[in-house]
Design a protein around this motif. Structure first.
Motif, mmCIF file in Angstrom:
data_model
loop_
_atom_site.group_PDB
_atom_site.id
_atom_site.type_symbol
_atom_site.label_atom_id
_atom_site.label_comp_id
_atom_site.label_asym_id
_atom_site.label_seq_id
_atom_site.Cartn_x
_atom_site.Cartn_y
_atom_site.Cartn_z
ATOM 1 N N MET A 21 0.835 -1.190 0.000
ATOM 2 C CA MET A 21 0.000 0.000 0.000
ATOM 3 C C MET A 21 0.873 1.245 0.000
ATOM 4 S SD MET A 21 -2.787 1.081 2.899
ATOM 5 C CE MET A 21 -3.968 -0.185 2.485
ATOM 6 N N MET A 22 0.358 2.312 -0.630
ATOM 7 C CA MET A 22 1.036 3.607 -0.614
ATOM 8 C C MET A 22 -0.003 4.704 -0.469
ATOM 9 S SD MET A 22 3.862 3.407 -3.672
ATOM 10 C CE MET A 22 4.539 5.021 -3.338
ATOM 11 N N ASP A 23 0.368 5.774 0.215
ATOM 12 C CA ASP A 23 -0.459 6.978 0.279
ATOM 13 C C ASP A 23 0.106 7.920 -0.774
ATOM 14 O OD1 ASP A 23 -2.113 9.077 0.937
ATOM 15 O OD2 ASP A 23 -1.027 9.609 2.761
ATOM 16 N N LEU A 24 -0.443 7.814 -1.981
ATOM 17 C CA LEU A 24 0.116 8.560 -3.106
ATOM 18 C C LEU A 24 -0.959 8.795 -4.136
ATOM 19 C CD1 LEU A 24 2.960 9.580 -3.953
ATOM 20 C CD2 LEU A 24 3.221 7.485 -5.236
ATOM 21 N N GLY A 25 -0.747 9.778 -4.993
ATOM 22 C CA GLY A 25 -1.695 10.094 -6.045
ATOM 23 C C GLY A 25 -1.702 9.057 -7.158
ATOM 24 N N GLY A 26 -2.669 9.228 -8.055
ATOM 25 C CA GLY A 26 -2.844 8.297 -9.167
ATOM 26 C C GLY A 26 -1.668 8.206 -10.104
ATOM 27 N N TYR A 42 -8.255 2.211 -4.907
ATOM 28 C CA TYR A 42 -8.259 3.338 -3.979
ATOM 29 C C TYR A 42 -8.729 2.843 -2.618
ATOM 30 C CZ TYR A 42 -9.368 7.734 -1.764
ATOM 31 O OH TYR A 42 -9.410 8.787 -0.887
ATOM 32 N N ALA A 43 -8.030 3.229 -1.583
ATOM 33 C CA ALA A 43 -8.444 2.893 -0.211
ATOM 34 C C ALA A 43 -8.441 4.182 0.595
ATOM 35 C CB ALA A 43 -7.478 1.886 0.408
ATOM 36 N N PRO A 44 -9.540 4.490 1.266
ATOM 37 C CA PRO A 44 -9.536 5.693 2.105
ATOM 38 C C PRO A 44 -8.536 5.549 3.243
ATOM 39 C CG PRO A 44 -11.560 4.443 2.420
ATOM 40 C CD PRO A 44 -10.792 3.757 1.332
ATOM 41 N N PHE A 45 -8.035 6.680 3.710
ATOM 42 C CA PHE A 45 -7.093 6.656 4.820
ATOM 43 C C PHE A 45 -7.803 6.028 6.013
ATOM 44 C CE2 PHE A 45 -4.126 8.185 7.990
ATOM 45 C CZ PHE A 45 -2.927 8.093 7.302
ATOM 46 N N PRO A 46 -7.164 5.096 6.694
ATOM 47 C CA PRO A 46 -7.843 4.368 7.774
ATOM 48 C C PRO A 46 -8.101 5.248 9.003
ATOM 49 C CG PRO A 46 -5.545 3.757 7.667
ATOM 50 C CD PRO A 46 -5.801 4.651 6.483
ATOM 51 N N GLU A 47 -9.127 4.910 9.741
ATOM 52 C CA GLU A 47 -9.421 5.594 10.994
ATOM 53 C C GLU A 47 -8.330 5.227 12.002
ATOM 54 O OE1 GLU A 47 -13.425 6.267 13.369
ATOM 55 O OE2 GLU A 47 -12.675 4.226 13.639
ATOM 56 N N ILE A 48 -7.752 6.225 12.626
ATOM 57 C CA ILE A 48 -6.696 5.994 13.609
ATOM 58 C C ILE A 48 -7.250 6.192 15.018
ATOM 59 C CG2 ILE A 48 -4.461 6.802 14.478
ATOM 60 C CD1 ILE A 48 -3.792 7.482 11.531
ATOM 61 N N ASN A 113 -12.545 7.786 -10.215
ATOM 62 C CA ASN A 113 -13.947 7.857 -9.819
ATOM 63 C C ASN A 113 -14.157 7.371 -8.385
ATOM 64 O OD1 ASN A 113 -14.714 8.924 -12.296
ATOM 65 N ND2 ASN A 113 -14.996 6.900 -13.188
ATOM 66 N N ALA A 114 -13.428 6.341 -7.972
ATOM 67 C CA ALA A 114 -13.524 5.851 -6.592
ATOM 68 C C ALA A 114 -13.043 6.926 -5.619
ATOM 69 C CB ALA A 114 -12.714 4.571 -6.428
ATOM 70 N N ALA A 115 -11.944 7.593 -5.966
ATOM 71 C CA ALA A 115 -11.419 8.654 -5.103
ATOM 72 C C ALA A 115 -12.407 9.813 -5.014
ATOM 73 C CB ALA A 115 -10.068 9.137 -5.629
ATOM 74 N N VAL A 116 -12.996 10.203 -6.135
ATOM 75 C CA VAL A 116 -13.979 11.291 -6.135
ATOM 76 C C VAL A 116 -15.141 10.948 -5.202
ATOM 77 C CG1 VAL A 116 -15.710 12.479 -7.559
ATOM 78 C CG2 VAL A 116 -13.363 12.222 -8.399
ATOM 79 N N GLU A 117 -15.636 9.731 -5.272
ATOM 80 C CA GLU A 117 -16.757 9.320 -4.415
ATOM 81 C C GLU A 117 -16.360 9.331 -2.939
ATOM 82 O OE1 GLU A 117 -19.999 9.030 -5.247
ATOM 83 O OE2 GLU A 117 -19.199 9.812 -7.140
ATOM 84 N N GLU A 118 -15.158 8.864 -2.614
ATOM 85 C CA GLU A 118 -14.706 8.865 -1.223
ATOM 86 C C GLU A 118 -14.509 10.280 -0.700
ATOM 87 O OE1 GLU A 118 -14.331 6.600 1.248
ATOM 88 O OE2 GLU A 118 -15.300 5.189 -0.098
ATOM 89 N N LEU A 119 -14.014 11.179 -1.553
ATOM 90 C CA LEU A 119 -13.780 12.553 -1.116
ATOM 91 C C LEU A 119 -15.086 13.273 -0.778
ATOM 92 C CD1 LEU A 119 -10.855 13.545 -3.468
ATOM 93 C CD2 LEU A 119 -10.808 13.453 -0.969
ATOM 94 N N LYS A 120 -16.186 12.811 -1.342
ATOM 95 C CA LYS A 120 -17.488 13.401 -1.002
ATOM 96 C C LYS A 120 -17.881 13.076 0.430
ATOM 97 C CE LYS A 120 -19.284 13.228 -5.719
ATOM 98 N NZ LYS A 120 -20.271 12.569 -6.613
ATOM 99 N N LYS A 121 -17.254 12.078 1.038
ATOM 100 C CA LYS A 121 -17.617 11.611 2.384
ATOM 101 C C LYS A 121 -16.762 12.221 3.493
ATOM 102 C CE LYS A 121 -18.765 7.094 0.435
ATOM 103 N NZ LYS A 121 -18.357 5.674 0.419
#
Length: 171
Positions: A21-26, A42-48, A113-121
């Protein structure tokens, strides 16, 4: 020795399935052979910390008119044209970048598209730490993060050092 890698080397390790896994752009897709692109997701940043609102790193590519531009009206006309949803979407598609507008046409890239949908949340976003703060603070912060990744038991010393740097820079 993950802390010694640039994003290109880390992206190659991800493409070779030596990293998960990486926290990086497309743009990480440039490290992958075409046949392996479907493995990207795409995976949302996990709850810490439970209960803390969700935020995401979200870098925005943008164009601006310099204060001393010779042809300000021409530049404004270009920016108005460039930022139309269909034009901005086409520009960002080549890099696989996420649009900063929510009215751009859907991407051909399911990852975008997955990132766009997650960013709405999310409640809010930030750009990458090293772009958004004073360069001296960014350098110390990135060094602290790298040290923590290798030696998490040094957390308190790292935080004290970062706080000292923060006070020196920001008062």
């Amino acid at each position: 020795s993950h802390s010694s890698f640039g994003w290109e080397q880390a992206g190659a390790a991800l493409a070779q399935k030596k990293a998960a896994m990486m926290d990086l752009g497309g743009f990480v897709r440039s490290a992958f052979p075409e046949a392996d692109l479907p493995q990207l997701a795409y995976a949302p940043f996990p709850e810490i910390v439970p209960g803390v609102a969700r935020y995401e790193d979200f870098s925005v590519n943008s164009i601006h008119v310099p204060a001393n531009a010779k042809n300000k009206q021409g530049a404004r006309d270009f920016v108005a044209y460039f930022y139309k949803p269909e034009n901005l979407g086409a520009f960002l598609a080549a890099e696989g970048a996420i649009p900063p507008r929510n009215d751009c046409p859907p991407s051909k890239d399911p990852l975008v598209n997955a990132a766009v949908e997650e960013l709405k949340k999310v409640v809010g976003t930030s750009q990458y730490y090293d772009r958004d703060t004073d360069p001296d603070m960014a350098q110390e912060g990135m060094a602290g993060l790298q040290e923590f990744m290798v030696k998490p038991e040094r957390r308190e010393q790292i935080l004290k050092r970062l706080e000292k740097t923060r006070k020196r820079i920001f008062g």
